[in-house]
Each structure stands twice: as structure tokens, then as C-alpha cells.
Design a protein around this motif. Structure first.
Motif, mmCIF file in Angstrom:
data_model
loop_
_atom_site.group_PDB
_atom_site.id
_atom_site.type_symbol
_atom_site.label_atom_id
_atom_site.label_comp_id
_atom_site.label_asym_id
_atom_site.label_seq_id
_atom_site.Cartn_x
_atom_site.Cartn_y
_atom_site.Cartn_z
ATOM 1 N N VAL A 60 0.840 -1.204 0.000
ATOM 2 C CA VAL A 60 0.000 0.000 0.000
ATOM 3 C C VAL A 60 0.873 1.252 0.000
ATOM 4 O O VAL A 60 0.677 2.169 -0.810
ATOM 5 N N LEU A 61 1.844 1.301 0.891
ATOM 6 C CA LEU A 61 2.694 2.493 1.002
ATOM 7 C C LEU A 61 3.563 2.698 -0.233
ATOM 8 O O LEU A 61 3.790 3.839 -0.649
ATOM 9 N N THR A 62 4.045 1.623 -0.832
ATOM 10 C CA THR A 62 4.858 1.748 -2.037
ATOM 11 C C THR A 62 4.066 2.404 -3.166
ATOM 12 O O THR A 62 4.605 3.177 -3.950
ATOM 13 N N ALA A 63 2.778 2.135 -3.224
ATOM 14 C CA ALA A 63 1.928 2.771 -4.237
ATOM 15 C C ALA A 63 1.647 4.228 -3.892
ATOM 16 O O ALA A 63 1.582 5.085 -4.782
ATOM 17 N N LEU A 64 1.478 4.532 -2.603
ATOM 18 C CA LEU A 64 1.051 5.869 -2.207
ATOM 19 C C LEU A 64 2.189 6.881 -2.016
ATOM 20 O O LEU A 64 1.985 8.079 -2.202
ATOM 21 N N ILE A 65 3.377 6.418 -1.650
ATOM 22 C CA ILE A 65 4.487 7.349 -1.396
ATOM 23 C C ILE A 65 4.761 8.254 -2.595
ATOM 24 O O ILE A 65 4.852 9.472 -2.438
ATOM 25 N N LEU A 87 10.179 4.101 3.184
ATOM 26 C CA LEU A 87 9.527 2.963 3.842
ATOM 27 C C LEU A 87 10.278 2.552 5.111
ATOM 28 O O LEU A 87 9.657 2.290 6.153
ATOM 29 N N ALA A 88 11.602 2.504 5.022
ATOM 30 C CA ALA A 88 12.410 2.131 6.187
ATOM 31 C C ALA A 88 12.258 3.162 7.309
ATOM 32 O O ALA A 88 12.157 2.797 8.483
ATOM 33 N N ALA A 89 12.211 4.440 6.949
ATOM 34 C CA ALA A 89 12.037 5.494 7.955
ATOM 35 C C ALA A 89 10.657 5.400 8.609
ATOM 36 O O ALA A 89 10.528 5.537 9.833
ATOM 37 N N ILE A 90 9.621 5.160 7.798
ATOM 38 C CA ILE A 90 8.266 5.001 8.340
ATOM 39 C C ILE A 90 8.241 3.817 9.303
ATOM 40 O O ILE A 90 7.717 3.912 10.424
ATOM 41 N N ASP A 110 -5.271 -2.816 7.134
ATOM 42 C CA ASP A 110 -6.144 -3.965 6.875
ATOM 43 C C ASP A 110 -7.303 -3.557 5.977
ATOM 44 O O ASP A 110 -7.651 -4.269 5.035
ATOM 45 N N LEU A 111 -7.899 -2.410 6.273
ATOM 46 C CA LEU A 111 -9.015 -1.909 5.468
ATOM 47 C C LEU A 111 -8.581 -1.687 4.022
ATOM 48 O O LEU A 111 -9.291 -2.037 3.091
ATOM 49 N N LEU A 112 -7.390 -1.141 3.833
ATOM 50 C CA LEU A 112 -6.907 -0.823 2.489
ATOM 51 C C LEU A 112 -6.338 -2.043 1.755
ATOM 52 O O LEU A 112 -6.237 -2.020 0.530
ATOM 53 N N SER A 113 -5.992 -3.091 2.485
ATOM 54 C CA SER A 113 -5.368 -4.258 1.860
ATOM 55 C C SER A 113 -6.354 -5.300 1.366
ATOM 56 O O SER A 113 -6.067 -6.020 0.411
ATOM 57 N N LEU A 114 -7.489 -5.420 2.027
ATOM 58 C CA LEU A 114 -8.457 -6.444 1.648
ATOM 59 C C LEU A 114 -9.275 -5.987 0.446
ATOM 60 O O LEU A 114 -9.875 -4.910 0.486
ATOM 61 N N PRO A 115 -9.304 -6.778 -0.626
ATOM 62 C CA PRO A 115 -9.989 -6.332 -1.850
ATOM 63 C C PRO A 115 -11.416 -5.822 -1.678
ATOM 64 O O PRO A 115 -11.721 -4.728 -2.155
ATOM 65 N N PRO A 116 -12.315 -6.528 -0.959
ATOM 66 C CA PRO A 116 -13.675 -5.976 -0.839
ATOM 67 C C PRO A 116 -13.700 -4.644 -0.083
ATOM 68 O O PRO A 116 -14.417 -3.719 -0.454
ATOM 69 N N ALA A 153 -9.739 11.104 8.595
ATOM 70 C CA ALA A 153 -8.709 10.710 9.552
ATOM 71 C C ALA A 153 -7.724 9.728 8.918
ATOM 72 O O ALA A 153 -6.510 9.814 9.149
ATOM 73 N N GLY A 154 -8.226 8.799 8.114
ATOM 74 C CA GLY A 154 -7.353 7.863 7.410
ATOM 75 C C GLY A 154 -6.430 8.582 6.444
ATOM 76 O O GLY A 154 -5.236 8.280 6.356
ATOM 77 N N TYR A 155 -6.977 9.555 5.722
ATOM 78 C CA TYR A 155 -6.158 10.363 4.809
ATOM 79 C C TYR A 155 -5.058 11.074 5.590
ATOM 80 O O TYR A 155 -3.883 11.027 5.203
ATOM 81 N N ALA A 156 -5.443 11.733 6.672
ATOM 82 C CA ALA A 156 -4.460 12.478 7.465
ATOM 83 C C ALA A 156 -3.374 11.549 7.999
ATOM 84 O O ALA A 156 -2.176 11.886 7.958
ATOM 85 N N GLY A 157 -3.770 10.370 8.474
ATOM 86 C CA GLY A 157 -2.785 9.423 8.987
ATOM 87 C C GLY A 157 -1.812 8.962 7.922
ATOM 88 O O GLY A 157 -0.594 8.930 8.148
ATOM 89 N N LEU A 158 -2.329 8.618 6.755
ATOM 90 C CA LEU A 158 -1.454 8.175 5.658
ATOM 91 C C LEU A 158 -0.480 9.276 5.240
ATOM 92 O O LEU A 158 0.720 9.042 5.110
#
Length: 185
Positions: A60-65, A87-90, A110-116, A153-158
Motif C-alpha cells: 500500500v505504502l509503495t503505491a502511495l508514497i 519505507l524504512a524510515a516510516i 487492513d481496510l486498504l489491503s483487503l480487496p472488498p 482521519a485515514g487520509y491524514a494518517g497516511l
């Protein structure tokens, strides 16, 4: 003279919208958590070379960074290396936070990783590595401006963990005018 109910005062949030937002957020969290527990994704076991990040979190992070950092990252081959260092710093700084923070981030991943859940919550039909830049940017924009507080909140956290990871790296300091302290030996 009639008074305006507090639930209708200029914020644009009515009682109905508030309850709907809570119900949607609760449903998404319950669905994501239940699916994660049933599929085994809820296990908070980091990848072998990590303190915090699991393999699906790295995807997920590799796509979003690159989307979040955009022009702050170097170009060409150096870009992939910068993503890896970010990624290592995170992983390093989140892996040393409180268990409560780690649990919340695990729930988000978990929410972002599961396809449904990814389709329902993020609107992404493609897996993270196959999602286009346009789709990823649309996802982030949707969450940033969502009427659902959970998504905001999820956006802000990411965004916060990605930018913090990047600005922990000395290579990012010149762009913000930060001069490292003089090292006394």
C-alpha cells in the motif's frame, strides 16, 4: 420567531448526516475487521526485516508514497531508492510508537489491503501495484474531502506518516532549508 435547531446551524452537518456517517464508518470498520480476522490478515506480525510494517502494508505504502510526495522525490532510478528509504524510515518511527497508534494503523492498512474493503472504502478496483496514478490521486482526494470523518482521519494518517518518513531522511532536508546540526566529535 422560530429558532434554528443546533443540528442545522451553518456547519452543513445535519443529525441525519451525522448518524449516517457514524453508521457507514462503523460498518466499514466492522466489515474490514471481520474479514481481516477470518482471512488471517489481522495478524500484526511485521515482515522479517521490519519493526512494524507487514508485507501488505509495504504494498500500500509503495503505491502511495510517490503520489503523496510527488515532486519532492528525486526522478529516475533514484526515485525507487528514495521510496525504499522512506519505507524504512516510516517503519522505524512507527515501530517505536505506542501500541495504540500501531493498532490503529494496522486497522487502516487492513481496510486498504483487503480487496472488498479496498473497493468499498477506497473505490479502487485494481490492486495497489496496478492502480494508476490518476486512481490513487482520486482516492486520496476523495478521502481528504470526504464527509465521513473516518476517511478524513485515514487520509491524514497516511499523509502524515509518509511525509514524516520522507523528512526524517537527510536527503530531503535541503528542500526545506534545514541545516543539520554540526556534529561534534
Amino acid at each position: 420567531m422560530t429558532s434554528t435547531p443546533i443540528s442545522k446551524i451553518s456547519s452543513g452537518v445535519s443529525r441525519r448526516n451525522f448518524l449516517r456517517t457514524g453508521a457507514i464508518g462503523g460498518f466499514l470498520l466492522a466489515t474490514g475487521s471481520a474479514t481481516a480476522m477470518l482471512t488471517g490478515c489481522a495478524k500484526s506480525v511485521p515482515a522479517s526485516d521490519r519493526l512494524f510494517l507487514r508485507e501488505q502494508d509495504v504494498v500500500v505504502l509503495t503505491a502511495l508514497i510517490p503520489i503523496v510526495l510527488a515532486d519532492a522525490l528525486p526522478t529516475g532510478e533514484a526515485r525507487a531508492a528514495a521510496v525504499t528509504r522512506t519505507l524504512a524510515a516510516i517503519d522505524g518511527f512507527v515501530g517505536n510508537t505506542s501500541p495504540a497508534v500501531m493498532d490503529q494503523l494496522y486497522q487502516l492498512f487492513d481496510l486498504l489491503s483487503l480487496p472488498p474493503a479496498r473497493v468499498a472504502a477506497a473505490g479502487l478496483w485494481s490492486d495497489w501495484p496496478n492502480a494508476s496514478e490518476k486512481d490513487l490521486l482520486a482516492f486520496l482526494t476523495r478521502w481528504q474531502h470526504s464527509s465521513v470523518g473516518l476517511f478524513r482521519a485515514g487520509y491524514a494518517g497516511l499523509v502524515k506518516i509518509i511525509t514524516a518518513g520522507w523528512y526524517l531522511l537527510p536527503e530531503s532536508w535541503p528542500a526545506i532549508g534545514y541545516v543539520a546540526p554540526v556534529r561534534v566529535v
